[in-house]
Design a protein around this motif. Structure first.
Motif, short mmCIF file in Angstrom:
data_model
loop_
_atom_site.label_atom_id
_atom_site.label_comp_id
_atom_site.label_asym_id
_atom_site.label_seq_id
_atom_site.Cartn_x
_atom_site.Cartn_y
_atom_site.Cartn_z
N ALA A 153 0.86 -1.15 -0.10
CA ALA A 153 -0.08 -0.06 -0.10
C ALA A 153 0.92 1.35 -0.07
CB ALA A 153 -1.15 0.09 1.02
N ALA A 154 1.82 1.31 0.91
CA ALA A 154 2.71 2.48 0.88
C ALA A 154 3.42 2.50 -0.45
CB ALA A 154 3.63 2.48 2.06
N VAL A 192 -4.13 14.05 1.13
CA VAL A 192 -4.72 12.98 1.73
C VAL A 192 -5.61 12.39 0.64
CG1 VAL A 192 -6.49 12.25 3.50
CG2 VAL A 192 -4.29 13.75 4.18
N SER A 193 -6.53 13.36 -0.15
CA SER A 193 -7.22 12.92 -1.05
C SER A 193 -6.70 11.91 -1.98
CB SER A 193 -7.88 14.17 -1.53
OG SER A 193 -8.80 14.86 -0.74
N SER A 194 -5.35 12.28 -2.47
CA SER A 194 -4.88 11.59 -3.41
C SER A 194 -4.32 10.26 -2.87
CB SER A 194 -3.18 12.42 -3.72
OG SER A 194 -2.73 11.58 -4.79
N VAL A 195 -3.97 10.21 -1.87
CA VAL A 195 -3.95 8.84 -1.12
C VAL A 195 -4.96 8.05 -1.09
CG1 VAL A 195 -3.14 7.70 1.06
CG2 VAL A 195 -1.92 9.59 0.30
N LEU A 196 -6.14 8.64 -0.59
CA LEU A 196 -7.47 7.82 -0.71
C LEU A 196 -7.59 7.33 -2.13
CD1 LEU A 196 -9.85 10.19 1.85
CD2 LEU A 196 -8.25 8.02 2.21
N LYS A 197 -7.61 8.05 -3.20
CA LYS A 197 -7.86 7.85 -4.63
C LYS A 197 -6.85 6.32 -4.71
CE LYS A 197 -8.19 9.39 -9.05
NZ LYS A 197 -8.28 10.73 -10.03
N LYS A 198 -5.69 6.62 -4.48
CA LYS A 198 -4.55 5.52 -4.74
C LYS A 198 -4.89 4.28 -4.10
CE LYS A 198 -0.91 8.49 -5.87
NZ LYS A 198 0.87 8.86 -5.66
N ALA A 200 -8.14 3.53 -2.89
CA ALA A 200 -9.44 3.00 -3.22
C ALA A 200 -10.16 2.89 -1.97
CB ALA A 200 -9.37 1.84 -4.16
N VAL A 201 -10.10 3.88 -1.03
CA VAL A 201 -10.64 3.89 0.31
C VAL A 201 -11.48 5.00 0.58
CG1 VAL A 201 -9.04 2.15 1.33
CG2 VAL A 201 -8.75 4.65 1.54
N ARG A 202 -12.31 5.13 1.39
CA ARG A 202 -13.29 6.21 1.50
C ARG A 202 -12.75 7.45 2.47
NH1 ARG A 202 -19.51 4.68 2.09
NH2 ARG A 202 -20.01 3.86 -0.16
N ASP A 203 -11.89 7.06 3.47
CA ASP A 203 -11.59 8.06 4.46
C ASP A 203 -10.05 7.64 5.06
OD1 ASP A 203 -11.66 5.97 6.56
OD2 ASP A 203 -13.70 6.38 6.39
N ARG A 204 -9.50 8.72 5.68
CA ARG A 204 -8.06 8.49 5.99
C ARG A 204 -7.97 7.32 7.13
NH1 ARG A 204 -6.44 14.14 8.75
NH2 ARG A 204 -7.39 14.82 6.95
N GLU A 205 -9.11 7.22 7.95
CA GLU A 205 -8.95 5.87 8.93
C GLU A 205 -8.62 4.61 8.33
OE1 GLU A 205 -11.29 8.35 9.27
OE2 GLU A 205 -10.44 9.50 10.80
N SER A 206 -9.60 4.55 6.99
CA SER A 206 -9.19 3.34 6.50
C SER A 206 -7.84 3.25 5.66
CB SER A 206 -10.58 3.17 5.37
OG SER A 206 -11.86 3.47 5.80
N ALA A 207 -7.38 4.50 5.15
CA ALA A 207 -6.13 4.40 4.59
C ALA A 207 -5.06 4.08 5.48
CB ALA A 207 -5.86 5.77 4.02
N LEU A 208 -5.22 4.71 6.79
CA LEU A 208 -4.02 4.22 7.62
C LEU A 208 -4.47 2.80 8.14
CD1 LEU A 208 -4.47 7.42 10.16
CD2 LEU A 208 -2.53 6.88 8.58
N ARG A 209 -5.62 2.33 8.43
CA ARG A 209 -5.55 0.67 8.62
C ARG A 209 -4.88 -0.17 7.32
NH1 ARG A 209 -10.71 2.19 10.45
NH2 ARG A 209 -11.78 1.38 8.30
N LEU A 210 -4.98 0.43 6.16
CA LEU A 210 -4.48 -0.43 5.17
C LEU A 210 -2.93 -0.20 5.23
CD1 LEU A 210 -5.21 -1.99 2.45
CD2 LEU A 210 -5.10 0.15 1.24
N LEU A 211 -2.49 0.93 5.36
CA LEU A 211 -0.97 1.26 5.44
C LEU A 211 -0.38 0.37 6.55
CD1 LEU A 211 -1.12 4.96 4.69
CD2 LEU A 211 -0.09 3.27 3.16
N SER A 212 -1.11 0.22 7.94
CA SER A 212 -0.50 -0.49 8.83
C SER A 212 -0.88 -1.90 8.81
CB SER A 212 -1.08 0.08 10.16
OG SER A 212 -2.36 -0.16 10.26
N GLY A 213 -1.56 -2.45 7.89
CA GLY A 213 -1.40 -3.94 7.52
C GLY A 213 -2.72 -4.41 8.60
N ASP A 214 -3.41 -3.52 9.24
CA ASP A 214 -4.39 -3.85 10.01
C ASP A 214 -5.84 -4.58 9.32
OD1 ASP A 214 -2.99 -3.06 12.25
OD2 ASP A 214 -4.26 -1.24 12.43
#
Length: 214
Positions: A153-154, A192-198, A200-214
């Motif tokens: 993801a990162a 942050v918006s660019s990250v969400l698009k890349k 394919a998640v709706r919010d930053r919390e989801s992005a952080l979970r994906l990046l952390s592997g949770d």
């Protein structure tokens, strides 16, 4: 190319300090082309004289930080150096954000002033070693990260996007991230918006979970 004789403006409401700095500059091969007692005078003198360096006291009347911001906007070729008694972190970082390329303390050996200014005009930052260490402590990457840079993801993120998300993962607000990275809050939100698009998640919390592997 740096001129052999440095043209300088001094701005400080302490007359004795102004005189002492002027003597030090004159002795070291500089030429003082203007002396100011407050921020407005400093701005006017700098815009009119276009010196190589503007030496500004932070806490002079009218606010030296404001003067630095205006000088950076109206006389961008003038190097801004804060000359102050303050060791306060907020003053230091506010000065850097305002455009200062040097932060010198008034209790320093006056014989070091001119060499410091020559260094500034040669592209170096002028700052006591103890303050350099504080800048590094403030902006260096943490030794322990919430998510790995090498994760799938990162790997989709630019270096700046990853930096923004890393700081958000540590609990910093959008405004705090902006301050830390010398960005506007709007720019942080764009990243942050660019990250969400890349991702394919709706919010930053989801992005952080994906990046952390949770």
């Amino acid at each position: 190319m740096v001129a052999e004789v440095i043209r300088a403006v001094i701005a400080d409401d302490d007359a004795r300090l102004r005189d002492a700095v002027r003597r030090g500059l004159d002795t070291g091969g500089c030429r003082v082309v203007g002396v100011a007692k407050n921020a407005d005078e400093a701005i006017e003198l700098t815009v009119r004289q276009r010196p190589d360096v503007a030496l500004l006291d932070i806490h002079m009347p009218g606010n030296g930080i404001r003067a630095a911001q205006e000088i950076r906007r109206t006389a961008p070729d003038t190097a801004i150096v804060m000359l102050t008694q303050s060791r306060d972190d907020d003053d230091l970082f506010d000065s850097l954000r305002a455009g200062a390329v040097g932060y010198l303390l008034k209790d320093a050996d006056p014989t070091t002033l001119v060499p410091s200014l020559r260094g500034v005009l040669a592209g170096e930052a002028a700052m006591p070693p103890a303050l350099v260490a504080r800048v590094l402590d403030e902006f260096r990457a943490p030794t322990r990260r919430r998510f790995g840079r090498s994760s799938a993801a990162a790997g989709k993120l630019s270096a700046r996007e990853w930096e923004v998300m890393e700081l958000l993962s540590r609990g910093l607000s959008t405004e705090q991230v902006a301050t830390r990275l010398f960005l506007s809050p709007t720019t942080v939100r764009v990243h942050v918006s660019s990250v969400l698009k890349k991702l394919a998640v709706r919010d930053r919390e989801s992005a952080l979970r994906l990046l952390s592997g949770d």
